[in-house]
Design an enzyme around this catalytic site. Structure first.
Site: not given
Lengths: 494, 484
Positions: A79, A160, A184
């Site tokens: 990420k 997210s 997330s």
């Protein structure tokens, strides 16, 4: 040889160890997949050379007869909230476009130390603020899933960690890192039919992870199944002296401890999670989950978490408050973007830089956070929210007197279409309603796929555990996984 | 003692003063990072990723800085809070990379304490409200480029103690004495080097004026005053300014001001209206600071004897209160004096010698006592030679001068240069006889009542003895010869 990109972390690890295939073959196969999936926009940066280097090391170690590292030759996605040395790290914000850290985050370093390689930096909501991946400066990620009912609207992969969820469900990576502040990891996992665990706050070091809300941010793995999550989490977790909130505890052998036998375990069903307007399919899946856990030997009890309804408003005060301060460092002085209009003084430069560098959702949260911390409003908002947070944590502590784990849906809906909620921030925030309480309490929680809705979209079930009981959470996740038989995958259209 | 009054057109005014002293904690590393803290290093060479507020960097408290602040609190008899917390003070400025300063607003490490000061022979207790620890900011440099400012982050993140007094001071002298005493205590404890000219200690001076007996007036805060003298000047100048404003029908505005020593004035920096809203809140990167009893015990055990206790001990040894104050004001002098006592010197004589002979010589040589060319052991030996009568005070001065030059031990100097004082009555009597013979007229005058001539005979005898005769013995023998 069959397509190795259909394999998960454990299978890849074992295949490389046994020599069934080489790490190089694995890396090459995934690199091809990644480069062919540009339409999904899951990656901000691709780093095939990183994955290949790890593969070469794994193959060389095997050739030399060495004992292979836990993740030797397994390529993963990172990420783009984790700082990676020499590789652009943006938090999906224009503010950090072009920023190449001179340091490596603790979690990513641990993964490289375990032998993993990196296929690229994964897209996300800007500064991890969002539930649909639509706030990324680098464009939204498109979920590989499509509705079966003819609706071809591109869907949100959740957020997210939407780049992570999309890449895993599209078989571009076998596993990826995520971070979870209010859901997330779990919500995007649910939206894309994969697994993801947010461990106890403090299990994974926050050092080198671009901060959103420090008291809530926690890294965790996302992967295709529970075992892969356990393997990844073992590599990512551990005490770090560079993070003052890191837990000084040994990392349990979670993979070794996996067992779907839940005899003797009590599973609590919190009645407050039956929210108005929840689709009946989610209601039905929840009941199905209860039955699976019973089948695995668990006893089901109803419990009450009376302050649940206050969790979301408290979260949307605390998280923006911390964010407004955490993001003050992006001022255009030392790194990242700088906007310097003609004749600008220092204040003008700050204003111009931050106006240009931060997207609308980030700006909204900075404004909310600044407001709730302001003189005259602090007690009414921030102090009050902290009190609620304490009550939420106490709700869980009381529940643990009656049960060992909790089972809830992960999100109140399946994946929605891109653009469907982005005009209404409140509707978007409501998507976090089931994931936020455990974030506020800092306790481990996981989403596992439970089934598909009528439109053929994945739905997730959430297991919440006591502090430090990741093993219990993983085991309940495994019990569901074994019974759900979830094998659905998106049809390739990209 | 607080009868310091300023005469204005409308009568007498009383000054009320409180000081917020920022003291840089002595530590090799910064408060929340491992970067070094040496003064005067090349710009931006002592900056860690944390100090530069790079993305994802986290603060980790430095135990040594906490220890020093706790020890400081103990040294002023303060409440030590076993549970304290760090808060963020948010504001944007180019010398503050994080966009916030980590400080302690709500739950400081150290609570109420007190400091005793002496002004004009009277003792007064000044209350300390709290001590908290916080990060220092970087330094802006405006003189490096015609149109740009530069920033040096070496100081960014260095640990400071903010020591907040109560508004207990009533005169410039009290403010000066408080700051000097605080500095002395910090230096004894070793928690701050007290180098005010390097910015290791600086004071924000809160001043207000009122008619005696009335409630407190509105105060102003003059920032970053960096010497005892400047603090005293600031108090006086600011009090006079405020009185002038009030007596001319104006009002004092709560504001921060700057002291300009060149112009001898204070100037407004910003008023309360454009003061920042700092949006303080607990730093979520840090857990509350919890101190256990072992840690506190270690802190307490490590405290040295402090100035007040030392001064009392010296006075008990027969040292005059004045000398005791002088000797204890700076930790280095007290250290030297203690070493002198340890080497066997007697308190009163040793204190006189240090405060007059040694300080005089060091002053002349431009040296600090810690660089004294004469060690405490050597000095004790010199004083011993005087005490046992081997050296007269005059000879001792000569020997001391040679010691300063050569660094040799006094006994060696006395031996090699024959500077020993003699109490040999035979030799002295012989010289006395010669002096009296040669000055028969003066002997007659003396005997006819001109007592004052006695000094003349002492001088002549000493001269004949080349200064080495024991003056007491010379006196006795002369008296016998003249009066006998």
């Amino acid at each position: 040889m069959s397509d190795v990109t259909n394999l998960g972390v454990a299978a890849l690890r074992d295949g490389i160890r046994s020599g069934e295939f080489s790490a190089k073959e694995v890396a090459d196969a995934f690199i091809v997949k990644v480069s062919a999936a540009k339409q999904l926009n899951a990656f901000i940066v691709e780093t095939p050379e990183h994955a290949l280097a790890a593969a070469r090391e794994a193959d060389a170690a095997r050739a030399a007869g060495e004992v292979l590292k836990p993740l030797a030759g397994v390529p993963i996605g990172m990420k783009d909230l984790f700082c990676t040395k020499g590789v652009q790290t943006t938090a999906a914000s224009h503010m950090l476009e072009g920023f190449k850290p001179v340091y490596e985050s603790t979690v990513s370093q641990k993964l490289w130390d375990a032998g993993a390689g990196m296929l690229g930096k994964l897209n996300l909501d800007q500064f991890a603020m969002g539930s649909s991946n639509e706030t990324s400066y680098f464009g939204n990620v498109i979920s590989p899933w499509r509705r079966r009912d003819g609706g071809n609207a591109p869907l949100a992969p959740g957020g997210s960690s939407g780049g992570s969820s999309a890449a895993i469900s599209a078989r571009l990576v076998p596993a990826a890192t995520g971070t979870d502040t209010g859901g997330s990891i779990r919500q995007p996992a649910a939206f894309t039919g994969i697994s993801g665990i947010k461990p106890t706050y403090g299990r994974c070091s926050r050092w080198g992870v671009v901060a959103f809300a420090s008291s809530l941010d926690q890294a965790g793995p996302m992967a295709r199944d529970v075992r892969d999550c356990a393997i990844m989490l073992e590599a990512m977790a551990g005490f770090d002296a560079k993070d003052a909130t890191s837990l000084k505890l040994d990392v349990p052998k979670w993979e070794q401890g996996l067992s779907g036998d839940l005899r003797g375990k009590k599973i609590g069903i919190p009645k407050e999670y039956r929210v108005d307007g929840m689709p009946s399919e989610i209601e039905a899946l929840w009941q199905q989950g209860i039955d699976w856990l019973k089948d695995a030997g668990a006893e089901i009890v109803e419990v009450s978490l009376p302050h649940t309804q206050y969790a979301l408003p408290a979260y949307y005060i605390i998280a923006p408050a911390e964010a407004s301060s955490n993001l003050a460092r992006y001022d255009g002085v030392r790194y990242g973007q700088r906007e310097l209009p003609d004749g600008a003084n220092l204040q003008d430069m700050y204003a111009a830089t931050r106006a240009a560098g931060f997207g609308p959702e980030v700006q909204r949260r900075i404004l909310i956070g600044t407001y709730v911390l302001s003189a005259g409003f602090y007690d009414a908002y921030y102090t009050q929210a902290q009190k609620v947070r304490t009550l939420i944590a106490r709700d869980f502590e009381r529940a643990w007197l009656d049960c060992d784990l909790l089972l809830t849906p992960t999100a109140p809906s399946a994946a929605f279409a891109l653009g469907e909620k982005s005009a209404d921030p409140l509707a978007m925030y409501l998507n976090d309603v089931f994931t936020v309480p455990s974030s506020l309490a800092g306790i481990p929680a996981m989403s596992v796929p439970g089934g598909l809705d009528k439109a053929g979209l994945p739905l997730g079930l959430q297991i919440i555990g006591k502090p430090l009981d990741e093993q219990g959470v993983l085991n309940a996740g495994l019990a569901i996984e074994q019974r759900a038989g979830f094998t659905a995958r998106p049809e390739q259209w990209w | 003692m607080s009868d310091y009054r300023i005469k204005g057109a409308t009568g007498e005014w009383e000054v009320v003063i409180g000081l917020e002293v920022h003291a840089q904690v002595t530590s090799n590393a910064k408060l929340f990072s491992g970067a070094a803290t040496t003064f005067g290093a090349e710009p931006n060479t002592q900056v860690s990723l944390v100090d530069a507020a790079m993305p994802g960097m986290l603060p980790v408290p430095n135990r040594e800085c906490i220890r020093q602040a706790v020890r400081t609190g103990m040294a002023i008899d303060a409440q030590i809070n076993k549970w304290s917390r760090f808060d963020r003070k948010n504001y944007f400025y180019a010398d503050l990379p994080q966009g916030y300063q980590i400080s302690q607003l709500y739950h400081p490490l150290v609570g109420e304490g007190e400091v005793e000061i002496d002004v004009e022979g009277e003792t007064k207790t000044i209350g300390v409200e709290r001590i908290h620890v916080e990060q220092d900011a970087g330094k802006l440099m405006h003189d490096q480029h015609p149109t740009r400012s530069y920033v040096d982050l070496n100081r960014s993140g260095v640990a400071l103690m903010e020591i907040v007094s109560k508004p207990d001071m009533r005169s410039p002298a009290e403010a000066g004495a408080y700051l000097a005493k605080l500095r002395s205590i910090l230096r004894y404890v070793g928690s701050c080097d007290g180098n005010m000219d390097q910015g290791s200690m600086r004071a924000d001076v809160n001043v207000s004026v009122r008619k005696p007996g009335e409630p407190f007036g509105t105060r102003t805060e003059t920032k970053n005053v960096n010497s005892v003298r400047f603090v005293m000047q600031t108090v006086e100048i600011e009090a006079l300014r405020q009185i002038d404003v009030i007596e001319n029908g104006g009002k004092i505005v709560q504001e921060t001001r700057l002291f300009d020593p060149d112009k001898g004035e204070t100037r407004s920096m910003r008023s309360k209206e454009d003061a920042h809203d700092y949006r303080y809140f607990p730093d979520p990167d840090l857990l509350p600071l919890e101190l256990d009893d072992d840690f506190l015990d270690d802190c307490r055990k490590s405290l040295p004897e402090l100035p007040d206790a030392k001064r009392a001990r010296y006075v008990a040894l027969g040292v005059t209160p004045y000398n005791a104050s002088v000797l204890t004001a700076e930790v280095e002098s007290a250290r030297f004096f203690d070493a002198l006592l340890d080497a066997g010197a007697k308190g009163p004589a040793a204190s006189n010698w240090v405060t007059s002979e040694l300080f005089g010589a060091l002053n002349r040589l431009g040296k600090q006592i810690e660089d004294s060319p004469v060690s405490a052991t050597q000095a004790a030996e010199l004083l011993g030679l005087v005490a046992e009568g081997t050296l007269s005070n005059t000879l001792a001065k000569q020997v001391f001068e040679i010691m300063l030059e050569t660094g040799e031990d006094p006994s060696k100097i006395v031996e090699e240069r024959g500077l020993k004082q003699t109490s040999d009555t035979g030799a002295i009597e012989a010289e006395i006889a010669k002096v009296l013979d040669a000055n028969a007229d003066k002997v007659a005058e003396y005997r006819s009542g001109k007592d004052k001539l006695f000094g003349f005979f002492v001088g002549q005898t000493m001269k004949a003895m080349a200064g080495k005769a024991n003056p007491g013995v010379v006196n006795d023998l002369l008296k016998k010869a003249l009066d006998g």
